[in-house]
Design a protein around this motif. Sequence first.
Motif, short mmCIF file in Angstrom:
data_model
loop_
_atom_site.label_atom_id
_atom_site.label_comp_id
_atom_site.label_asym_id
_atom_site.label_seq_id
_atom_site.Cartn_x
_atom_site.Cartn_y
_atom_site.Cartn_z
N MET A 1 4.13 12.27 2.20
CA MET A 1 3.33 13.45 1.84
C MET A 1 3.25 14.40 3.03
SD MET A 1 -0.64 13.60 0.63
CE MET A 1 -1.49 15.16 0.50
N ARG A 2 3.38 15.68 2.75
CA ARG A 2 3.24 16.67 3.80
C ARG A 2 1.78 16.79 4.23
NH1 ARG A 2 4.41 21.85 3.40
NH2 ARG A 2 3.96 22.06 1.18
N GLU A 47 1.51 18.78 -5.85
CA GLU A 47 1.36 18.59 -4.41
C GLU A 47 0.00 19.11 -3.93
OE1 GLU A 47 4.24 19.22 -0.58
OE2 GLU A 47 3.79 21.02 -1.74
N ILE A 48 -0.42 20.25 -4.46
CA ILE A 48 -1.73 20.80 -4.12
C ILE A 48 -2.84 19.85 -4.56
CG2 ILE A 48 -3.35 22.68 -4.61
CD1 ILE A 48 -0.90 24.53 -4.82
N GLY A 49 -2.66 19.24 -5.73
CA GLY A 49 -3.65 18.28 -6.22
C GLY A 49 -3.74 17.06 -5.33
N ARG A 50 -2.60 16.53 -4.88
CA ARG A 50 -2.62 15.36 -4.00
C ARG A 50 -3.27 15.69 -2.67
NH1 ARG A 50 2.70 14.64 -6.14
NH2 ARG A 50 3.59 15.63 -4.27
N ALA A 51 -3.00 16.89 -2.17
CA ALA A 51 -3.61 17.30 -0.90
C ALA A 51 -5.13 17.36 -1.03
CB ALA A 51 -3.05 18.65 -0.46
N TYR A 52 -5.60 17.91 -2.15
CA TYR A 52 -7.05 18.01 -2.36
C TYR A 52 -7.67 16.63 -2.54
CZ TYR A 52 -11.54 19.24 -4.43
OH TYR A 52 -12.87 19.34 -4.70
N GLU A 53 -6.97 15.73 -3.24
CA GLU A 53 -7.49 14.38 -3.42
C GLU A 53 -7.64 13.67 -2.08
OE1 GLU A 53 -8.53 12.64 -6.05
OE2 GLU A 53 -8.35 14.43 -7.31
N THR A 54 -6.74 13.95 -1.15
CA THR A 54 -6.82 13.32 0.17
C THR A 54 -7.98 13.87 0.99
OG1 THR A 54 -4.43 12.93 0.20
CG2 THR A 54 -5.56 12.90 2.32
N LEU A 55 -8.16 15.18 0.98
CA LEU A 55 -9.16 15.80 1.85
C LEU A 55 -10.57 15.77 1.28
CD1 LEU A 55 -7.21 18.89 3.26
CD2 LEU A 55 -7.42 16.58 4.18
N LYS A 56 -10.72 15.66 -0.02
CA LYS A 56 -12.08 15.65 -0.58
C LYS A 56 -12.75 14.29 -0.43
CE LYS A 56 -11.36 14.28 -5.44
NZ LYS A 56 -11.55 14.66 -6.83
N TRP A 368 0.97 4.95 1.67
CA TRP A 368 1.73 5.43 0.53
C TRP A 368 1.45 6.91 0.30
CZ3 TRP A 368 -0.95 0.68 -0.03
CH2 TRP A 368 -0.12 -0.43 -0.09
N GLU A 369 2.41 7.57 -0.30
CA GLU A 369 2.21 8.99 -0.59
C GLU A 369 1.13 9.17 -1.64
OE1 GLU A 369 4.80 12.81 -2.22
OE2 GLU A 369 5.82 11.05 -1.43
N LYS A 370 1.06 8.24 -2.58
CA LYS A 370 0.05 8.33 -3.64
C LYS A 370 -0.95 7.20 -3.47
CE LYS A 370 -0.44 8.46 -8.69
NZ LYS A 370 0.27 8.39 -9.99
#
Length: 388
Positions: A1-2, A47-56, A368-370
């Motif tokens: 993941m970026r 990708e935007i959704g995964r980024a938000y899931e990580t940071l929230k 993992w990325e997800k």
Amino acid sequence: MRDPYKILGVKRDAGQDEIKAAWRNMAKAVHPDHNQGDPTASARFAEIGRAYETLKDPKKRVLFDNAARMAEAKANEGTIMQQRQAAREAAVRAKAAQANAERVMEELARAAAQKAAADVAMQQKTGTAEPPEEMIERIFGTQARAAAGGGRAQGFTAGAAKRPEAEPATSDKQPDAGKAEAEQQAAEDAAAQASAVMQPLSLLTSLVRRFTGSGAAAPEKAPDQFVTKTVTVDEVIKGSWVSIDLGEGRDIGFALAAGTTEGHQVRLKGQGHKLAGMQRGDAVVSIHIATDERFTINGFDLHTALPVTIENAVLGTEARFEGPNGPITVTIPAWSGSDKTIRLQGQGLANAEGGRGDLVVELRIMLWEKPDDKVTDLMRIMKNGLFL
């Protein structure tokens, strides 16, 4: 993941409200329903959704921040090692140039003394006297004075030539990066002095030969020409044929022989400066190895990072990656942490003695990325001590 911060366009210290607002704005902009003609819209939205899931999620965010800091620390460590290696190599070159300078100056002094003694003896016989200043100018001529004067103008005094070491730090607690930076700067200064002093010293050497009568059987040699050639790690590994522009429309090629590493010098006989009435000098090529995303160089050893997932680090596995000479398979022992290294002998750069350096594989544990709910639950159980 970026990097999720870069994906959402927020700073690393951004608050939850700022992160949520950035996610909403970007999600609206790239939503597939609003970009039906864009085949990449769905992937960008996900990708935007995964980024938000990580940071929230505070825990996921902390895990990502820790992994990012570890990666940055390793990159900085590699940079510091390269700077220190370059500083050591530049100091060695500066020391060699200083020794050569002292030798040439000794030859020049002896030649001047012999010439002056002969002139004084002649003057005593003829009963004439010549001022010392005029005698020195007549012995050396304007060319020697210009060369010597150029050296003095650039600060090539005995004290200046003996300063390849870095200046002492003002604090005993200076960070490693600061020390490396000081060492690098001191080495660059010493290397600049060494490089600049070679041209006038070459001229002085020619004058010494002229006064002592050596080299009478052949034309004198012109000063050496010093240039730098940047090559890639792959070119060094393969011993590739490279070329360099020496000016005057001359493009000279040579092979990267065994023993080539950062700062290595290649002397091309008769390919340097050409001056009237003199033999063409040599071209001295200093090798600089460009930064490579896959490998860092330490002497003749190559270092590379190998990402490993958590389950493979715990259970052990076999991993396959692209080495300097093709695909390589390594066995990762069980319970291998990010401080684990695997040394593959003879997979590095070739040295001048017929051997080779090593390939050092440094393991990096990656998430993992997800996100995985089962793994998250397991980590939570282990953290709280609720073992079944």
